[in-house]
Every structure is written in C-alpha cells, then in structure tokens.
Design an enzyme around this catalytic site. Structure first.
Site, PDB file in Angstrom:
ATOM      1  N   LYS A   1       0.601  -0.653  -0.205  1.00  0.00           N
ATOM      2  CA  LYS A   1      -0.369   0.279  -0.097  1.00  0.00           C
ATOM      3  C   LYS A   1       1.651   1.336   0.338  1.00  0.00           C
ATOM      4  CE  LYS A   1      -3.634   2.783   0.934  1.00  0.00           C
ATOM      5  NZ  LYS A   1      -4.473   3.053   0.147  1.00  0.00           N
TER       6      LYS A   1
ATOM      7  N   CYS B   1      -2.788   8.747  -6.951  1.00  0.00           N
ATOM      8  CA  CYS B   1      -3.837   8.143  -6.460  1.00  0.00           C
ATOM      9  C   CYS B   1      -5.068   9.688  -6.949  1.00  0.00           C
ATOM     10  CB  CYS B   1      -2.981   9.057  -5.283  1.00  0.00           C
ATOM     11  SG  CYS B   1      -4.389   8.633  -3.874  1.00  0.00           S
TER      12      CYS B   1
ATOM     13  N   LEU C   1      -5.132   7.225   1.604  1.00  0.00           N
ATOM     14  CA  LEU C   1      -4.170   6.984   1.714  1.00  0.00           C
ATOM     15  C   LEU C   1      -3.543   7.167   3.153  1.00  0.00           C
ATOM     16  CD1 LEU C   1      -2.235   9.029  -0.823  1.00  0.00           C
ATOM     17  CD2 LEU C   1      -1.670   6.845  -1.097  1.00  0.00           C
TER      18      LEU C   1
HETATM   19  C1  DHB Z   1      -6.067   5.198  -2.672  1.00  0.00           C
HETATM   20  C2  DHB Z   1      -5.010   5.292  -3.265  1.00  0.00           C
HETATM   21  C3  DHB Z   1      -5.255   5.291  -4.499  1.00  0.00           C
HETATM   22  O1  DHB Z   1      -3.754   4.920  -5.535  1.00  0.00           O
HETATM   23  C4  DHB Z   1      -6.388   4.606  -5.665  1.00  0.00           C
HETATM   24  O2  DHB Z   1      -5.777   4.413  -6.557  1.00  0.00           O
HETATM   25  C5  DHB Z   1      -7.265   3.949  -5.135  1.00  0.00           C
HETATM   26  C6  DHB Z   1      -7.375   5.068  -3.702  1.00  0.00           C
HETATM   27  C7  DHB Z   1      -6.801   5.510  -1.352  1.00  0.00           C
HETATM   28  O3  DHB Z   1      -5.366   5.370  -0.508  1.00  0.00           O
HETATM   29  O4  DHB Z   1      -7.662   6.962  -1.028  1.00  0.00           O
END
Ligand code: DHB
Length: 322
Positions: free
Chosen positions: A52, A137, A80
C-alpha cells in the site's frame, strides 16, 4: 508436436532490471504490506508483493464510508491511510524481507520534497526489489496534485525519485488512465528516468445514494477498480507497448483470472498485478499464477516471456501454415 502442460511453462519474468520467478504481483492498496495474505499462501511464491502506498507521515485517511460497490467493480476513497514511513521501515518491510518475499514499495507524496525523502529512505533499505511511484492517487484534496495527469509534473516527480534512489533499484511510475494521451505521459516519465511503468491506477468515479440523495462515499469521489476497468487498463498497456515496445510494463486493472493475465501479456505487459479480486478471494494472486501457466501451456507458449506483446503481431491469414 506434443502438448505442453502447465508445469512445463517457464514463468520467469525479467523486467525493469528485476528477475522474478513469475509475472504475478499484488496490486498496491489491496493487501496492506502483504502480511494479511500470508494465511492464504506464501507471499514469497508471488513474483512480487506491492505494498500500500506509504507516505512520510502517519495518516488517518478520509471520512467513511470509504467503499461502494459498483457494477463489476468498486469505488474506494481511503485517502492514503497508513502508518508513515518510520513504522513501515521498522515493521512491515523487515517482515517481507524475512519471509523472502520480493517487496516493491509504493510511495506517495504531496510534494517533491516528500517524494525525495521517501525514495531515499526506501531505496537505501536492504531487500527492496523496486520502488513504485504512486503519482496517480485519485483521493487527494487537490486534484491538481494528481501528478500523473500532467506530463510535466509527472516527470518532475520521477526525476526526483530517480535521483534519490540508488541506481540498482528500479523505479516504476504508476500512471493514471484519466488522461487524454497515456503515451504522452509514459514518454515523459521514461525520459525522466523511470525504469518501467505500472499501467494503470484507478479511474476517478462517483456513486450517488438515491435514498439520501447524496454521494455514497465520505470523500465524495473515489477510485474505480475491478473488472469494470479492465478494457481501459488493457487499452493503456496496448497503446504504450505499441508506441514504446522496449519499455517494461506491469499491467493492472480488473485482473481476476489467468485468462485476464494472459490478455495483459499479449497486449505488451511483462508482468501483472492482481488487486480488487483479493477482497473476495484472498487466494486469487496464487490462483492466477497457476491459471496463467495452464493458459500459456494450452496455447503452446513454453515461456511466459514469449507471449509478451504477441497480440501486436500481424494475424496469420487462413491457410498460412508457415
Ligand atoms: C487510494 C489510492 C489510490 O492510488 C487509489 O487508486 C485508490 C485509493 C487511497 O488511498 O485512497
């Protein structure tokens, strides 16, 4: 000619200076740092474990609800959430290294300075197979911070990360499909020093609750993943391989079976990541390894590498036996 069986297929994957036992990885964000999958299979049996995205500081993430089911997929807005780089390097990474897994560490920053610090600290840690740079993200307060939506901003992040990461550690740039030309962004980050590309992150989406008459997700918008996005992800891999066949590509987006993985190899990916399916089938990544071997064998591919980009070759004409 005698038929191949799955056990005969050589799954060894060489991409972006890495040699992996097979081309299947976890997708970032779908299995934390891999430990939670270890009750289902040995994480060292995967090609790699992609963690993650880690940020510099601990984060509690976005408001709930954070997930919504959608047709053939799901939306998520986690924001995140994570323990921050200190705890990651003290606890999560050493666990993966002790298990002899091959960790690909996903990093995410809000500024170039943060990306630089993360790249330096992760890159210097023993046992890191590669750094994957999440510049895509969808769940950031400021949409202007989706670096991967702008070829110039994307290149700036990648060149800082490349500069701070030891030369022996590959840098994969993870791109967003939410752009007019994925090839333009891909060219820009390769020029900035990426070793390879991860294609693609989630698409930005929204879901509205028709009872409350408001958005379902606390964060309003979220990242769309799962089989719903597979043709989009596959198209991105196809276009980038067509334009730059020598660039190492990891394909990701709705892969849930060996047949799905084969599609991505044929489009030009050297490796694939399995993500959303893990939420209802935690054993899926190793199942995909076994199924992919069987799919390759059934089509006479003795090596996974022989299938990479195969769909770009001109089709044989009927009656052409050569
Ligand atoms: C999140 C991060 C990502 O890169 C994604 O594709 C979906 C969600 C997040 O942490 O919210």
């Amino acid at each position: 000619m005698h038929a191949l069986s799955a056990g005969d297929v050589d799954l060894t994957t060489i991409l972006a200076d890495m040699t992996l036992p097979n081309p299947v990885m976890t997708a970032s964000g779908c299995a934390a740092a891999g430990r939670e999958l270890h009750q289902f299979f040995d994480v060292a049996d995967l090609g790699a474990v992609v963690t993650k995205s880690i940020m510099r500081d601990p984060r509690s993430g976005r408001p709930t609800p954070r997930m919504a089911e959608t047709p053939s997929g799901m939306l998520n807005s986690i924001g995140l959430q994570g323990p921050g780089i200190d705890a990651f390097l003290a606890v999560d990474l050493p666990w993966l290294v002790r298990r002899r897994a091959r960790p690909i560490v996903s990093i995410a920053g809000s500024t170039l300075v943060e990306y630089a610090e993360l790249a330096r600290r992760v890159g210097q840690s023993p046992g890191v197979t590669a750094v994957e740079v999440n510049i895509s993200c969808p769940n950031v307060e400021n949409r202007g911070l989706v670096f991967a939506c702008d070829p110039y901003q994307a290149a700036k992040v990648i060149s800082v990360v490349r500069r701070e990461t030891p030369p022996g550690v590959p840098v994969l740039a993870k791109l967003s499909p939410d752009v007019t030309s994925i090839v333009t962004v891909a060219e820009s980050v390769m020029e900035a020093g990426a070793t390879g590309l991860t294609l693609v992150n989630t698409l930005l989406g929204i879901s509205i609750d028709t009872e409350s008459l408001r958005p379902v997700l606390g964060g309003v918008t979220g990242g769309l993943s799962g089989p719903a996005i597979r043709p989009v992800a596959l198209r991105c891999v196809w276009q980038v391989h067509q334009a730059m066949p020598e660039v190492p590509v990891v394909g990701v987006g709705g892969i849930a079976s060996g047949q799905d993985a084969l599609e991505f190899l044929l489009a030009g990916a050297s490796a694939v990541q399995v993500g959303t399916v893990i939420f209802n089938d935690p054993g899926a990544p190793m199942r995909v390894v076994a199924e992919l071997a069987a799919e390759l064998a059934a089509r006479g591919f003795a090596k996974a590498a022989d299938a990479v980009g195969f769909a770009h070759r001109p089709a044989r004409l009927p009656g052409d036996t050569g």
